[in-house]
Scaffold this motif. Sequence first.
Motif, PDB file in Angstrom:
ATOM      1  N   VAL A 293       0.822  -1.211   0.000  1.00 39.65           N
ATOM      2  CA  VAL A 293       0.000   0.000   0.000  1.00 39.65           C
ATOM      3  C   VAL A 293       0.860   1.267   0.000  1.00 39.65           C
ATOM      4  O   VAL A 293       0.573   2.231  -0.733  1.00 39.65           O
ATOM      5  CB  VAL A 293      -0.960  -0.005   1.209  1.00 39.65           C
ATOM      6  CG1 VAL A 293      -1.728   1.311   1.302  1.00 39.65           C
ATOM      7  CG2 VAL A 293      -1.944  -1.175   1.093  1.00 39.65           C
ATOM      8  N   GLN A 294       1.949   1.276   0.801  1.00 42.31           N
ATOM      9  CA  GLN A 294       2.722   2.507   0.961  1.00 42.31           C
ATOM     10  C   GLN A 294       3.886   2.610  -0.033  1.00 42.31           C
ATOM     11  O   GLN A 294       4.077   3.667  -0.654  1.00 42.31           O
ATOM     12  CB  GLN A 294       3.260   2.590   2.390  1.00 42.31           C
ATOM     13  CG  GLN A 294       2.154   2.694   3.442  1.00 42.31           C
ATOM     14  CD  GLN A 294       2.702   2.765   4.854  1.00 42.31           C
ATOM     15  OE1 GLN A 294       3.155   3.802   5.319  1.00 42.31           O
ATOM     16  NE2 GLN A 294       2.659   1.634   5.551  1.00 42.31           N
ATOM     17  N   GLU A 295       4.668   1.530  -0.196  1.00 41.64           N
ATOM     18  CA  GLU A 295       5.855   1.608  -1.036  1.00 41.64           C
ATOM     19  C   GLU A 295       5.520   1.492  -2.525  1.00 41.64           C
ATOM     20  O   GLU A 295       6.105   2.196  -3.349  1.00 41.64           O
ATOM     21  CB  GLU A 295       6.853   0.513  -0.643  1.00 41.64           C
ATOM     22  CG  GLU A 295       7.331   0.595   0.796  1.00 41.64           C
ATOM     23  CD  GLU A 295       8.115   1.862   1.062  1.00 41.64           C
ATOM     24  OE1 GLU A 295       8.754   2.373   0.124  1.00 41.64           O
ATOM     25  OE2 GLU A 295       8.079   2.363   2.200  1.00 41.64           O
ATOM     26  N   ILE A 296       4.587   0.598  -2.866  1.00 46.64           N
ATOM     27  CA  ILE A 296       4.294   0.361  -4.287  1.00 46.64           C
ATOM     28  C   ILE A 296       3.274   1.359  -4.812  1.00 46.64           C
ATOM     29  O   ILE A 296       3.444   1.920  -5.903  1.00 46.64           O
ATOM     30  CB  ILE A 296       3.798  -1.084  -4.496  1.00 46.64           C
ATOM     31  CG1 ILE A 296       4.899  -2.073  -4.083  1.00 46.64           C
ATOM     32  CG2 ILE A 296       3.386  -1.314  -5.945  1.00 46.64           C
ATOM     33  CD1 ILE A 296       4.478  -3.522  -4.145  1.00 46.64           C
ATOM     34  N   TYR A 297       2.199   1.592  -4.028  1.00 50.59           N
ATOM     35  CA  TYR A 297       1.135   2.469  -4.510  1.00 50.59           C
ATOM     36  C   TYR A 297       1.198   3.875  -3.917  1.00 50.59           C
ATOM     37  O   TYR A 297       0.340   4.706  -4.207  1.00 50.59           O
ATOM     38  CB  TYR A 297      -0.230   1.830  -4.233  1.00 50.59           C
ATOM     39  CG  TYR A 297      -0.452   0.599  -5.082  1.00 50.59           C
ATOM     40  CD1 TYR A 297      -0.841   0.712  -6.415  1.00 50.59           C
ATOM     41  CD2 TYR A 297      -0.238  -0.675  -4.567  1.00 50.59           C
ATOM     42  CE1 TYR A 297      -1.012  -0.408  -7.205  1.00 50.59           C
ATOM     43  CE2 TYR A 297      -0.413  -1.811  -5.350  1.00 50.59           C
ATOM     44  CZ  TYR A 297      -0.802  -1.672  -6.677  1.00 50.59           C
ATOM     45  OH  TYR A 297      -0.969  -2.782  -7.457  1.00 50.59           O
ATOM     46  N   GLY A 298       2.202   4.141  -3.088  1.00 49.89           N
ATOM     47  CA  GLY A 298       2.470   5.494  -2.644  1.00 49.89           C
ATOM     48  C   GLY A 298       1.476   6.087  -1.671  1.00 49.89           C
ATOM     49  O   GLY A 298       1.383   7.318  -1.554  1.00 49.89           O
ATOM     50  N   ALA A 299       0.738   5.267  -0.982  1.00 49.09           N
ATOM     51  CA  ALA A 299      -0.231   5.777  -0.010  1.00 49.09           C
ATOM     52  C   ALA A 299       0.488   6.238   1.258  1.00 49.09           C
ATOM     53  O   ALA A 299       1.579   5.762   1.590  1.00 49.09           O
ATOM     54  CB  ALA A 299      -1.260   4.714   0.327  1.00 49.09           C
TER      55      ALA A 299
END
Length: 458
Positions: A293-299
């Motif tokens: 969620v955070q590293e790949i999709y930048g959330a």
Amino acid sequence: MPDSGVSRAQREHEHIPTSSKGDAFVAQATATPTAAGVPAVPTLTAPGVPATSTTTARRAGLLVTLVLGGLTALPPLSMDMYLPALPEVTDALHAPAATVQLTLTACLLGMALGQLVVGPMSDRWGRRTPLLLGMVVYVIATAICAVAPTAELLIGFRLLQGLAGAAGIVISRAVVRDLYDGDEMARFFSTLMLISGVAPVIAPVIGGQVLQFTDWRGIFVVLTLVGVLLTLVVWKWLHETLPVAQRHTGGVGDALRTMRGLLADRVFTGYMIAGSLAFAALFAYVSASPFVVQEIYGASPQTFSLLFGINSVGLIAVGQINGKLLVGRVSLDKALGFGLAVISVAAVALLLMTSGVFGEVGLLPVAAGLFVLMSAMGLAMPNTNTQALMRTRHAAGSASALLGTSQFLIGAVASPLVGIAGERTAVPMAVVQVVCALSAVVCFLVLCRPWRNADAAR
């Protein structure tokens, strides 16, 4: 079993009056349908008991629910309240991050192995004594964690904390098996899922708030106080649910033979493995979702926390739908089969999205797939536990131990695999989930053979 029905174990737990000969007032006994291969369990009615006994039973049932819910929530609290403090522990103990991570691994390993010890103990000595012993050791180990001067000592007592905390997990399931049967047991497990589903969500929040006022040692102080409170509640209000006549008298050899006999039961093993594989798909999500969620999709971390909370609400909601609406109207095997099918479809959809089959997809479709997968766990987990324990009234503690240990061990094996290709791709997470979900379906169909249970019920 009707909601107002009172089983023998419930009568003992609630001290319902008996005759002068010590026999409970029983006017009628009817057979409650059970899984194929399991003797029918009498459902007893007691017209000699005053009309207020139903209200008393409901109050006692609520109290038991709260006590068992607290015991079920304690292990997630022990694991997840500690998460926000990991960087601080690394600095305070001057230890590498990898070493501090072992404090989590040790606790998880203790919870897995401790169930194998405590489960057979509860079949031999009853539920209360091993549970109270485990709670006392948990309190002592947690208190020592709060003052541990080195990372190595912290790892050792986190292992002991997990071993002792396992008593709450395994004995809670065994007590449910003692008190309930059939559909009532499935409803109760769905209620426990409400509590156990909320605990991992709020635990890091509680831990973060505790760190506002104290350091990482304060988290263990809070856990110590929670352990003391639960120990007192168990001692005061949770009565023995396993009659002396039904306890096992053998030693370690007898316990091992009992577990071997349970594993030789093809249907029990099928439900156990199917539930554990579904749980492994859940573990894969928990392990990989922060990076996906955070590293790949930048959330942002806030968006991740929101999505994690929404997924947990979905799991809880479906669990309550299972307990309140489906149980008693739809067979447990049908609900379980549908849940496993939905998990499989969601996992395949996630694999197609993350591998680029549909081109570049944003966070929203992936989050939707994860939400569907997580929500369907509300059908899979309570019903696999119920169907497995339906076959094991003679050894509920040992059966509960095998169920819990299998879930933790298979989940622990699946979790590291999600990062095998690095932190920049979600494909390994989806592959692990697909393999686990489809394997769960195969185990359910090949070993449990639900159509035979349906034929037997008809």
